[in-house]
Design an enzyme around this catalytic site. Sequence first.
Site, PDB file in Angstrom:
ATOM      1  N   HIS A 179      38.241  37.124  34.522  1.00 56.87           N
ATOM      2  CA  HIS A 179      38.782  35.876  33.952  1.00 56.87           C
ATOM      3  C   HIS A 179      38.906  35.998  32.419  1.00 56.87           C
ATOM      4  O   HIS A 179      38.227  35.290  31.673  1.00 56.87           O
ATOM      5  CB  HIS A 179      37.832  34.741  34.343  1.00 56.87           C
ATOM      6  CG  HIS A 179      38.404  33.366  34.280  1.00 56.87           C
ATOM      7  ND1 HIS A 179      39.172  32.917  33.237  1.00 56.87           N
ATOM      8  CD2 HIS A 179      38.299  32.330  35.156  1.00 56.87           C
ATOM      9  CE1 HIS A 179      39.501  31.655  33.455  1.00 56.87           C
ATOM     10  NE2 HIS A 179      38.984  31.275  34.618  1.00 56.87           N
ATOM     11  N   GLU A 229      44.389  37.145  33.713  1.00 56.74           N
ATOM     12  CA  GLU A 229      43.306  37.627  34.563  1.00 56.74           C
ATOM     13  C   GLU A 229      43.799  38.556  35.674  1.00 56.74           C
ATOM     14  O   GLU A 229      44.667  38.183  36.459  1.00 56.74           O
ATOM     15  CB  GLU A 229      42.598  36.437  35.219  1.00 56.74           C
ATOM     16  CG  GLU A 229      42.272  35.308  34.260  1.00 56.74           C
ATOM     17  CD  GLU A 229      41.876  34.039  34.988  1.00 56.74           C
ATOM     18  OE1 GLU A 229      41.314  34.140  36.103  1.00 56.74           O
ATOM     19  OE2 GLU A 229      42.135  32.941  34.460  1.00 56.74           O
TER      20      GLU A 229
END
Length: 281
Positions: A147, A253
Amino acid sequence: MSTESSSITLQSPDGASAKLSLHGGHLLSWKPAGAPEQLYLSPRSEFAPGKAIRGGVPVCFPQFSDRGSLPKHGFARTLPWELVQQQQGKDDALAVMRLRDSDATRALWPHAFELELSVRIGGRTLDIELACENLGDAPLQFTTALHTYLRVADLDAVSVEGLAGLRYWDNIKKADALQRMDLLLTGENGVLDLDRVYFGVKERPLLVAEDRRQVAFRHQGFDDTVVWNPGPERCAQLPDMPPEGWSEMLCVEAACIGRPIELPAGESWVGRQSLELLRPR
């Protein structure tokens, strides 16, 4: 576990540096050789047991977001990891962290596993490798993402190149859509509250550009890419983000979401996300 006791600092011979936390197996900072900080870390992150750190590179595992019955983004980002290896080479520096199943994880997800996160820096390159081994006697399935919060100075000047022609799920509109051209971000009147999963990106290179600055993203083993920015309204509702934090970051991500990873007993999976600063500000 305190921030100090769980902190790891990497320094390569050429001056590149990174900082990691064993809490969550979390990359907190990346400064390429001769360049400033490239990752966004919220000044309101709590760094507390059981809490996720906001910013840097959280590890989403074994569930991405709320796509399942587990806590949002799974449990890996809120648990203590162990340091397996830390070394400085001739041209780079490396750290390896590990998370294994426990009574706490098996209560949520009944599988035996070993997760390893390897972070390597050198020059203007960052390599993050996530590996999962199924230690049980039955197959397991998971979704995952690295992330990555990229720091930006001017969201209005940011574009993401390489997504054109891909279909994506718009989590704000709850609808499928097609990306017809490069993604241009405009912080005031354009793309706000951005939450998209692009499918089938695989090893297609992506380029995040901001004025003269360029950061190349390359993935291996990850099928999808998430692009996320909460925008001002949602950001104001996040207790671990300052109200203006949305304007200082963009998440890009590496992820496996559309098709979960199916891992037979005794087998392993590996995914890698590489960032390279091609042109600083």
